[in-house]
Design a protein around this motif. Structure first.
Motif, mmCIF file in Angstrom:
data_model
loop_
_atom_site.group_PDB
_atom_site.id
_atom_site.type_symbol
_atom_site.label_atom_id
_atom_site.label_comp_id
_atom_site.label_asym_id
_atom_site.label_seq_id
_atom_site.Cartn_x
_atom_site.Cartn_y
_atom_site.Cartn_z
ATOM 1 N N TYR A 93 0.834 -1.207 0.000
ATOM 2 C CA TYR A 93 0.000 0.000 0.000
ATOM 3 C C TYR A 93 0.859 1.243 0.000
ATOM 4 O O TYR A 93 0.573 2.213 -0.734
ATOM 5 N N ALA B 270 -6.454 10.816 -9.782
ATOM 6 C CA ALA B 270 -5.408 11.707 -10.303
ATOM 7 C C ALA B 270 -5.671 12.045 -11.758
ATOM 8 O O ALA B 270 -5.534 13.214 -12.169
ATOM 9 N N LEU C 50 -6.731 5.538 -7.010
ATOM 10 C CA LEU C 50 -5.872 6.725 -6.961
ATOM 11 C C LEU C 50 -5.536 7.196 -8.370
ATOM 12 O O LEU C 50 -5.501 8.420 -8.650
ATOM 13 N N TYR D 75 -1.141 5.296 -15.796
ATOM 14 C CA TYR D 75 -1.813 4.831 -14.579
ATOM 15 C C TYR D 75 -2.231 3.362 -14.718
ATOM 16 O O TYR D 75 -2.224 2.608 -13.737
ATOM 17 N N SER E 239 2.055 10.959 -10.859
ATOM 18 C CA SER E 239 1.272 12.180 -11.145
ATOM 19 C C SER E 239 2.187 13.391 -11.229
ATOM 20 O O SER E 239 2.047 14.250 -12.128
ATOM 21 N N THR F 224 2.231 1.728 -3.342
ATOM 22 C CA THR F 224 1.193 2.162 -4.292
ATOM 23 C C THR F 224 0.969 3.664 -4.198
ATOM 24 O O THR F 224 0.922 4.384 -5.216
ATOM 25 N N VAL F 225 0.800 4.174 -2.972
ATOM 26 C CA VAL F 225 0.549 5.618 -2.774
ATOM 27 C C VAL F 225 1.719 6.422 -3.277
ATOM 28 O O VAL F 225 1.574 7.401 -4.034
ATOM 29 N N GLU G 265 1.898 6.371 -7.065
ATOM 30 C CA GLU G 265 0.881 7.203 -7.706
ATOM 31 C C GLU G 265 1.269 8.668 -7.608
ATOM 32 O O GLU G 265 1.132 9.431 -8.584
ATOM 33 N N VAL H 109 -6.438 -0.040 -4.870
ATOM 34 C CA VAL H 109 -6.035 1.291 -4.388
ATOM 35 C C VAL H 109 -5.337 2.056 -5.508
ATOM 36 O O VAL H 109 -5.583 3.257 -5.743
#
Length: 653
Positions: A21, A77, A73, A51, A32, A24-25, A28, A69
């Motif tokens: 997780y 985005a 996200l 993405y 972005s 992943t965050v 992302e 997730v």
């Protein structure tokens, strides 16, 4: 996917879920930020592909949760950062086209996430299958390599076995099929049975059996027994190619595959020599037992007994023969297994010591002593039979000892008689010498007087005597002279037995030539062909040997006097290891029926008027040759000459 990437992927999968997780965050945010920074130059943000790829990667490495997730996200985005705004804060208020684009993006991201997860699962299954396949391939490769190695080892083993079987010459090793037909044949079989492989392979093995065994069905019966029991063994007669029979040790083994007999292996060894040795041993043992039981001498097999300090103290009887029982008067059952001190308590200790010496040294011994307990004289021959054992062969010599004592007593008496008889003989010899002197002295004088006066009458009174008177006087003179010669011969015969002998090397050939030369000078008008073997060298008394040749050659000269082609030969030959000399002539000879009278004094086989003589010469020759240790004999026939043979004993050679 390469093995390295796959390994890293597996490493990530094994990490905790929260790490996925967080990744992943952060991923992302980083994506972005990067798209926004590049958007003025490269408007990549208008396309959702980055993405989608990120969602796929997260799904692949971290599973479904982080993938959802990442999709959410990424949708947010993409919607808020790159989808055009219409003055609203939330993108729900835009038109239907926007809705469709956003929905498609969200669905696409979800599909991509699910597809990535499925791909991951499929990859894992494929990888597992590949790993299993690889493992199977490795195992199969190892099995194939092992089988090849086993086959190669089997081929090498079979080749070594073939070479070994081919090289064996003391055993016939052959293979048979189920019917008994020969399949293989080694050099040992060729040597033992005589067939080459070309002659025997494909033929039935019954040709190795005797005709009697073939008629009785023995070959087939042996295969049946081998089939039923797995193996058949025997020792019996077999037949070679040339028809000769031999003793064989045979082993037939059934060769089975899944409990089915495919053939037989036969191993044969020629045991003819061993059988012959066994028969010889059995015969020897039978002869030994027969000898043991029937021999007149007592025989005992014994074992020594030693004390704690290694000194001989007794011996034990292991076996005795019937003669032992007869000589000792002790039953065999009371002897076997018992010590001698039990059987003969008063046995002398020296017997035990002597037997112990035989056992220790291995040297045989000859003993003879009186055994007080038996009241007998015993003679024993003892020898070592094996470790700590000895055998004793004995005889009861009691009677012999008594006879020896009697003989000893008789010898003592005989010696005394010999001494007395010798003294008498010496006295007789002295009287004979005195008589010989008297004969020589007292008889010669009257004979000389008779001869002298007769000669005087013939010469001085020849005119007063008529022819008859003169003939009588001549006869008187001849008789007196013959009497004188006879006296000389008798004296020579007497002296020949008493004269001291001096042996030396004598050239018999030269001596014979000298005697014949003297005879020629006595009768120069005679022609006699003489042959004398050269190199006849003897060891003898010169004077006595000369007397022998004087008489033998003189007789040959005399008895060939009426032959026109007189021949005399002197020679020798070897007979039974003895040198024999001979004097041969072709004269008057004699009747062989009276040959035994030739060597007796005064015995003559011819008339005085034909061949004059006294009959003393050959008796003198015999006496001289006997003194030399030799002998004389003759062979003849009337008017066919005579041959006198003589030897001079061992010392004369």
């Amino acid at each position: 996917m390469s093995p390295d990437i796959d390994e890293r992927a597996n490493l990530l999968v094994r990490t905790p879920r929260w790490v996925g997780y967080v990744f992943t965050v952060l991923a992302e945010v980083a994506l972005s930020a990067g798209l926004l920074a590049l958007n003025p130059v490269f408007p990549l943000g208008k396309f959702p592909v980055p993405y989608v790829l990120l969602t796929m990667i997260v799904a692949y490495f971290f599973g479904g949760g982080p993938a959802i997730v990442a999709g959410v996200l990424g949708w947010l985005a993409f919607t808020f950062l790159f989808v055009p705004r219409h003055g609203t804060v939330w993108p729900i208020a835009h038109d239907a086209e926007g809705w469709a684009r956003e929905t498609a993006f969200f669905l696409g991201v979800s599909v991509v996430a699910i597809a990535a997860i499925r791909i991951k699962q499929s990859h894992r299954r494929i990888q597992a299958l590949a790993d299993e396949t690889m493992s199977l391939n490795v195992s199969l490769t190892d099995q194939i390599a092992g089988r090849e190695r086993a086959q190669e080892a089997l081929r090498e083993s079979e080749e070594r076995l073939r070479l070994l079987i081919e090289g064996v010459t003391d055993y016939a090793i052959i293979m048979l099929d189920r019917d008994g037909t020969v399949v293989t044949w080694n050099s040992g079989a060729e040597r033992i049975k005589g067939y080459t492989s070309e002659e025997i392979i494909g033929r039935h093995f019954s040709r190795f059996y005797t005709s009697e065994d073939i008629t009785a069905g023995k070959p087939e019966r042996e295969l049946e027994i081998a089939t039923a029991q797995g193996q058949y063994n025997e020792e019996g007669r077999r037949v070679r190619k040339d028809g000769s029979r031999f003793w064989a040790s045979v082993s037939i083994t059934a060769l089975c595959d899944e409990e089915k007999v495919n053939g037989f292996a036969e191993v044969t060894r020629d045991i003819t020599e061993r059988k012959a040795a066994e028969d010889a041993l059995r015969e020897s043992e039978e002869r030994y037992r027969t000898l043991f039981d029937t021999m007149s001498e007592g025989f005992a097999l014994c074992e020594m007994i030693w004390d704690e300090e290694g000194r001989p103290c007794d011996f034990r009887y292991l076996d005795v023969n019937p003669a032992w029982e007869e000589h000792t008067g002790i039953a065999r059952d009371n002897v076997i297994g018992h010590a001698v001190k039990e059987v003969i308590p008063s046995i002398e200790s020296f017997w035990i010591e002597k037997y112990a010496e035989v056992v220790r040294t291995g040297k045989s011994a000859h003993l003879e002593s009186h055994v007080a307990a038996l009241g007998r004289w015993i003679e024993v021959f003892a020898y070592k039979q094996s470790e700590n054992r000895f055998a004793a062969v004995f005889m009861d010599v009691t009677e012999r000892r008594r006879a020896e004592e009697e003989i000893s007593k008789l010898n003592a008496e005989l010696e005394q008689r010999v001494i007395e008889r010798t003294a008498e003989l010496e006295d007789a010899n002295k009287e004979l010498e005195a008589f010989s002197y008297s004969v020589s002295h007292d008889l010669r004088a009257p004979l000389r007087a008779i001869d002298g006066f007769s000669d005087t009458l013939l010469k001085g009174y020849q005119d007063s005597l008529d022819a008859r008177g003169q003939d009588y006087l001549r006869r008187v003179r001849a008789a007196a002279q013959r009497m004188a010669v006879l006296i000389d011969d008798v004296l020579n015969l007497s002296r020949a037995g008493r004269a001291e002998m001096r042996r030396q090397r004598v050239d018999l050939s030269a001596m014979a030539r000298a005697v014949l030369n003297d005879l020629r000078r006595s009768e120069p008008g005679r022609k006699v062909d003489t042959t004398i073997e050269q190199g006849l060298i003897v060891i003898a008394d010169t004077h006595l040997l000369r007397s022998v040749l004087d008489n033998l050659l003189g007789n040959a000269w005399k008895f060939t006097g009426k032959c026109d082609d007189a021949k005399i030969e002197v020679g020798s030959f070897e007979q039974n290891g003895e040198r024999v000399y001979f004097v041969r002539d072709n004269g008057a000879g004699f009747n062989p029926a009276y040959a035994d009278k030739l060597f007796s004094p005064f015995q003559r086989l011819h008339a005085e008027s034909d061949f004059p003589g006294t009959g003393i010469g050959l008796a003198l020759v015999q006496r001289i040759l006997r003194r030399h240790g030799g002998r004389i004999w003759a062979e003849s026939a009337v008017d066919q000459g005579a041959t006198f043979y003589f030897t001079l004993g061992e010392a004369g050679r």
